[in-house]
Structure formats: C-alpha cells, structure tokens
Design a protein around this motif. Sequence first.
Motif, mmCIF file in Angstrom:
data_model
loop_
_atom_site.group_PDB
_atom_site.id
_atom_site.type_symbol
_atom_site.label_atom_id
_atom_site.label_comp_id
_atom_site.label_asym_id
_atom_site.label_seq_id
_atom_site.Cartn_x
_atom_site.Cartn_y
_atom_site.Cartn_z
ATOM 1 N N TYR B 35 -7.968 21.585 -2.509
ATOM 2 C CA TYR B 35 -8.603 22.731 -1.875
ATOM 3 C C TYR B 35 -8.119 22.823 -0.436
ATOM 4 O O TYR B 35 -7.617 21.850 0.132
ATOM 5 C CB TYR B 35 -10.131 22.584 -1.847
ATOM 6 C CG TYR B 35 -10.821 22.607 -3.185
ATOM 7 C CD1 TYR B 35 -10.998 21.442 -3.913
ATOM 8 C CD2 TYR B 35 -11.318 23.798 -3.705
ATOM 9 C CE1 TYR B 35 -11.651 21.455 -5.143
ATOM 10 C CE2 TYR B 35 -11.976 23.821 -4.933
ATOM 11 C CZ TYR B 35 -12.140 22.649 -5.640
ATOM 12 O OH TYR B 35 -12.784 22.657 -6.859
ATOM 13 N N GLN B 37 -9.541 24.320 3.424
ATOM 14 C CA GLN B 37 -10.603 24.948 4.202
ATOM 15 C C GLN B 37 -10.042 25.349 5.557
ATOM 16 O O GLN B 37 -9.759 24.497 6.398
ATOM 17 C CB GLN B 37 -11.802 24.017 4.387
ATOM 18 C CG GLN B 37 -12.977 24.705 5.073
ATOM 19 C CD GLN B 37 -14.156 23.806 5.318
ATOM 20 O OE1 GLN B 37 -14.064 22.584 5.247
ATOM 21 N NE2 GLN B 37 -15.294 24.408 5.603
ATOM 22 N N GLN B 41 -13.937 29.233 7.131
ATOM 23 C CA GLN B 41 -13.857 29.710 5.749
ATOM 24 C C GLN B 41 -14.425 28.683 4.779
ATOM 25 O O GLN B 41 -14.675 27.535 5.137
ATOM 26 C CB GLN B 41 -12.389 29.999 5.381
ATOM 27 C CG GLN B 41 -11.707 31.000 6.280
ATOM 28 C CD GLN B 41 -12.354 32.364 6.201
ATOM 29 O OE1 GLN B 41 -12.614 32.894 5.124
ATOM 30 N NE2 GLN B 41 -12.651 32.939 7.361
ATOM 31 N N GLY B 42 -14.606 29.115 3.544
ATOM 32 C CA GLY B 42 -15.076 28.214 2.510
ATOM 33 C C GLY B 42 -13.945 27.385 1.944
ATOM 34 O O GLY B 42 -12.834 27.356 2.466
ATOM 35 N N LEU B 43 -14.236 26.722 0.847
ATOM 36 C CA LEU B 43 -13.233 25.899 0.182
ATOM 37 C C LEU B 43 -12.406 26.790 -0.742
ATOM 38 O O LEU B 43 -12.927 27.377 -1.685
ATOM 39 C CB LEU B 43 -13.912 24.795 -0.625
ATOM 40 C CG LEU B 43 -14.730 23.805 0.196
ATOM 41 C CD1 LEU B 43 -15.468 22.843 -0.700
ATOM 42 C CD2 LEU B 43 -13.842 23.053 1.163
ATOM 43 N N LEU B 91 -8.327 19.357 1.327
ATOM 44 C CA LEU B 91 -9.243 18.439 0.655
ATOM 45 C C LEU B 91 -8.792 18.194 -0.774
ATOM 46 O O LEU B 91 -8.380 19.122 -1.482
ATOM 47 C CB LEU B 91 -10.659 19.020 0.648
ATOM 48 C CG LEU B 91 -11.369 19.058 1.995
ATOM 49 C CD1 LEU B 91 -12.456 20.113 2.009
ATOM 50 C CD2 LEU B 91 -11.958 17.698 2.325
ATOM 51 N N PHE B 105 -15.038 14.291 -3.457
ATOM 52 C CA PHE B 105 -14.038 14.693 -2.470
ATOM 53 C C PHE B 105 -13.598 13.539 -1.594
ATOM 54 O O PHE B 105 -14.361 12.630 -1.274
ATOM 55 C CB PHE B 105 -14.612 15.787 -1.558
ATOM 56 C CG PHE B 105 -14.657 17.143 -2.196
ATOM 57 C CD1 PHE B 105 -15.708 17.510 -3.028
ATOM 58 C CD2 PHE B 105 -13.639 18.065 -1.966
ATOM 59 C CE1 PHE B 105 -15.749 18.764 -3.617
ATOM 60 C CE2 PHE B 105 -13.682 19.326 -2.551
ATOM 61 C CZ PHE B 105 -14.730 19.667 -3.385
ATOM 62 N N GLY B 106 -12.348 13.624 -1.171
ATOM 63 C CA GLY B 106 -11.852 12.757 -0.127
ATOM 64 C C GLY B 106 -12.216 13.313 1.237
ATOM 65 O O GLY B 106 -12.790 14.407 1.341
ATOM 66 N N PRO B 107 -11.857 12.596 2.306
ATOM 67 C CA PRO B 107 -12.222 13.028 3.664
ATOM 68 C C PRO B 107 -11.364 14.170 4.197
ATOM 69 O O PRO B 107 -11.703 14.771 5.213
ATOM 70 C CB PRO B 107 -12.014 11.764 4.500
ATOM 71 C CG PRO B 107 -10.988 10.993 3.744
ATOM 72 C CD PRO B 107 -11.202 11.284 2.301
ATOM 73 N N ARG B 110 -6.387 16.908 8.097
ATOM 74 C CA ARG B 110 -6.402 18.021 9.039
ATOM 75 C C ARG B 110 -4.983 18.316 9.473
ATOM 76 O O ARG B 110 -4.355 17.497 10.135
ATOM 77 C CB ARG B 110 -7.273 17.675 10.249
ATOM 78 C CG ARG B 110 -8.729 17.803 9.948
ATOM 79 C CD ARG B 110 -9.597 16.822 10.711
ATOM 80 N NE ARG B 110 -10.902 16.752 10.097
ATOM 81 C CZ ARG B 110 -11.193 16.031 9.008
ATOM 82 N NH1 ARG B 110 -10.276 15.296 8.438
ATOM 83 N NH2 ARG B 110 -12.393 16.044 8.493
#
Lengths: 109, 114
Positions: B35, B37, B41-43, B91, B105-107, B110
Amino acid sequence: DQQVKQNSPSLSVQEGRISILNCDYTNSMFDYFLWYKKYPAEGPTFLISISSIKDKNEDGRFTVFLNKSAKHLSLHIVPSQPGDSAVYFCASVFNKFYFGSGTKLNVKP
Amino acid sequence: GAGVSQSPSNKVTEKGKDVELRCDPISGHTALYWYRQSLGQGLEFLIYFQGNSAPDKSGLPSDRFSAERTGGSVSTLTIQRTQQEDSAVYLCASSAGGGRETQYFGPGTRLLVL
C-alpha cells in the motif's frame, strides 16, 4: 473514486468520554468491515471487525456498529483514554481491502 | 519478533533515481500486500501477492512501479525513475490466506524524492 470515506479528518475528545468515529461506504458488495489503529511511525494494527450479517460487535471498550441500509460504519470507544490517541482507519472488504483516509483522534487528559 | 518488517525505514533519493523497498512478511503468510499512504491521504492499494504470483496489480500507478516476491516470502517493490509525487509512506502487509483474513502491517518505508 473513493469507495470508503471518513469525512472527519480529526476528532478531539476529553478523557473518559465517548469517541465516535464514522465511516461511509458506497459499494453494497462489501461484506466485511474492519477498523485499524495507527500510531506515528508505526504500521496500522487491527482493532476490531464486523461481518455484514451482524450490526454490532463489541470488544472491551471498543464497539463497532454497522448500518447496512445507510452504508455506514462507526467505532465507539468508551471510555476514551489518552493512549487511544492515534489515526483510525476503517476498511471494507470485497475481494480486497478498501481503506478510508483516516481520522486522527486526540484524547485530552 | 514475528511481525512484518520493512527496510529501509527511511529513504531519501533524487528525482530520476531507482529505489527498492523490501518487505519480510510474517512467516507462513501466503498473502502479501503493498500500500501507499501519501500525505493526508488514505491507504492506497498497490499490489497483492498470493504466493509468488500477483493476481491483482491493479493499484500500481504507472509502469515505473513493479514488485516481485520470491520463495513465497520476501517481496521487493521497485520504483524506477522516481518522481516527487512518489514521495509517500510505503506499507507492506501480510495475511494468512488473503481475502478477508486480517492483514498485519509493517512499520512502512518513508520515501522522500527530492
């Protein structure tokens, strides 16, 4: 075309009070719904879910309500605690997950 | 630690460079998802793997994005010729069997493209 919407980007609540987070969806084929919670610099974690055959599911302080006719989902947190401060995502499932844009909850001590 | 891990945690790159993002799913999870983000915004769903094959790659935004999964485990998301609009948190999630199975989910990674 967003199929899952969280129209409130943020919510502020006093500790001990109820937090109500809302989610609307457009696709009537969705048959499973979830809420995830996300702290900064961490991935979302699963919180609670509900199947479309139910209208309520409760887990401790967290309750999810589903109104299929209104295509509306809500998460109630009672009582709210400062540690609940996070971003909450709703997700609707039909073959795959569709996530909302999230609501940032701030619980004030 | 049996959770989903991602690397690097942060990546700064220059526009036009290629980047590779890695995801290690929970052991035994057959389904893996990527995903994105973006700020505010959303996923946004990118791609879904069941085993090593990707039955749904409908979310990949352009042909600059690709992903692979090997050995039914580790997955790599590659972005070629990065653009500033690629800046986001990427993500990865895994689940035991896909469908409505809970995703873990993973962290996230970025990514900042300058």
